[in-house]
Motif scaffolding. Structure first.
Motif, short mmCIF file in Angstrom:
data_model
loop_
_atom_site.label_atom_id
_atom_site.label_comp_id
_atom_site.label_asym_id
_atom_site.label_seq_id
_atom_site.Cartn_x
_atom_site.Cartn_y
_atom_site.Cartn_z
N CYS A 24 0.83 -1.21 0.00
CA CYS A 24 0.00 0.00 0.00
C CYS A 24 0.87 1.26 0.00
O CYS A 24 0.48 2.28 -0.57
N GLU A 25 2.00 1.19 0.65
CA GLU A 25 2.87 2.37 0.70
C GLU A 25 3.44 2.71 -0.68
O GLU A 25 3.81 3.86 -0.94
N GLN A 26 3.51 1.75 -1.53
CA GLN A 26 4.10 1.93 -2.86
C GLN A 26 3.07 2.34 -3.91
O GLN A 26 3.44 2.70 -5.03
N ASP A 27 1.79 2.25 -3.57
CA ASP A 27 0.75 2.57 -4.55
C ASP A 27 -0.28 3.47 -3.87
O ASP A 27 -1.06 3.02 -3.03
N GLN A 28 -0.31 4.76 -4.26
CA GLN A 28 -1.19 5.72 -3.61
C GLN A 28 -2.65 5.38 -3.82
O GLN A 28 -3.48 5.52 -2.91
N ASP A 29 -3.01 4.94 -5.04
CA ASP A 29 -4.41 4.58 -5.31
C ASP A 29 -4.85 3.43 -4.43
O ASP A 29 -5.97 3.42 -3.89
N LEU B 181 -3.52 2.61 -1.57
CA LEU B 181 -3.57 3.12 -0.20
C LEU B 181 -4.87 3.86 0.07
O LEU B 181 -5.49 3.68 1.13
N ASN B 182 -5.30 4.68 -0.88
CA ASN B 182 -6.56 5.40 -0.72
C ASN B 182 -7.74 4.44 -0.61
O ASN B 182 -8.65 4.63 0.20
N THR C 245 -7.59 2.65 2.75
CA THR C 245 -7.96 3.59 3.81
C THR C 245 -9.47 3.76 3.88
O THR C 245 -10.06 3.79 4.97
#
Length: 249
Positions: A76-81, A83-84, A87
């Motif tokens: 998740c830390e490597q892919d912002q989408d 991660l969103n 979240t």
């Protein structure tokens, strides 16, 4: 548990006279058998509801833990989408868990406590059955004594006893008949009240599940802001607390 049918009626030899009509005994055994079955079902339902609430809570807690585990995953830390998305999932699961907790908190009030209260009546009914059977045993014993005197040589004392027997039998017979009649009426009335008693409980339980399902669909709707979701969550909680059987603490 209550008295088993194998204990009904007490047997004291073979009486020549059928003192209790077979239809009376059959009616009593049928109605008491229905109450025994109802008692077993009530106890089983109470246990199943407690297991269900535990499983329900465990499921929503597990969903929250899964979303938290995903958030801590390096992917998740490597892919912002991603991660969103995770979240948002975590926020949704937490809200679902909070609502599920409120729903589960109502089940003791709406279902489990009413089941327990309903079940508390059975011990007194079972005791009344024992008293009724004791009265029947007394009746049979005295009738057996009368029949024994009827077989003896008709001497003075025997004739006197046979003359006195109806007076001795009458209060014993009336005692049994009164207990049998009253108990049968109480069993019929109690059994007939079960639907009216439990209907509000199960209606509230079903409505709570429906409200929970509606909230699930709303939380899954795209484009909703956190404020909108929070408002919808509060609205559904208000519906849950408005259920007729739920009382304020």
């Amino acid at each position: 548990m209550g008295i088993r049918k194998s204990c009904i009626p007490f047997k004291i030899g073979q009486l020549k006279k059928q003192i209790v009509p077979k239809t009376v005994e059959r009616n009593f055994e049928r109605e008491y058998g229905k109450l025994q079955q109802l008692e077993e079902q009530t106890q089983r339902l109470q246990k199943d509801m407690m297991k269900s609430t535990d499983a329900d809570l465990a499921m929503s807690k597990s969903a929250v833990k899964i979303s938290l585990d995903l958030l801590s995953n390096p992917v998740c830390e490597q892919d912002q989408d991603l991660l969103n998305m995770v979240t948002a999932l975590n926020t949704t699961m937490k809200r679902m868990d909070a609502f599920n907790q409120e729903k589960v908190n109502q089940i003791p009030k709406t279902v489990i406590e009413p089941l327990k209260e309903f079940g508390s009546v059975f011990p007194s009914l079972n005791m009344a059955v024992k008293r009724r059977e004791q009265a029947l045993q007394d009746y049979r014993r005295l009738q057996a004594e009368v029949e024994k005197f009827e077989e003896k040589e008709k001497t003075g004392p025997v004739l006197a006893k046979l003359h006195q027997a109806p007076e001795e039998l009458r209060p014993v017979r009336e005692n049994f008949e009164a207990k049998n009649r009253q108990l049968l009426e109480e069993m019929l009335r109690f059994y007939g009240s079960r639907l009216d008693y439990f209907q509000p409980s199960f209606e509230s339980l079903i409505r709570a599940q429906v409200i929970f399902g509606d909230l699930t669909q709303q939380l899954d709707q795209p484009g909703h802001s956190d404020e909108q979701r929070e408002w919808e969550n509060e609205a559904k909680l208000s519906e849950l607390w408005a259920l007729s059987i739920v009382a304020d603490d």
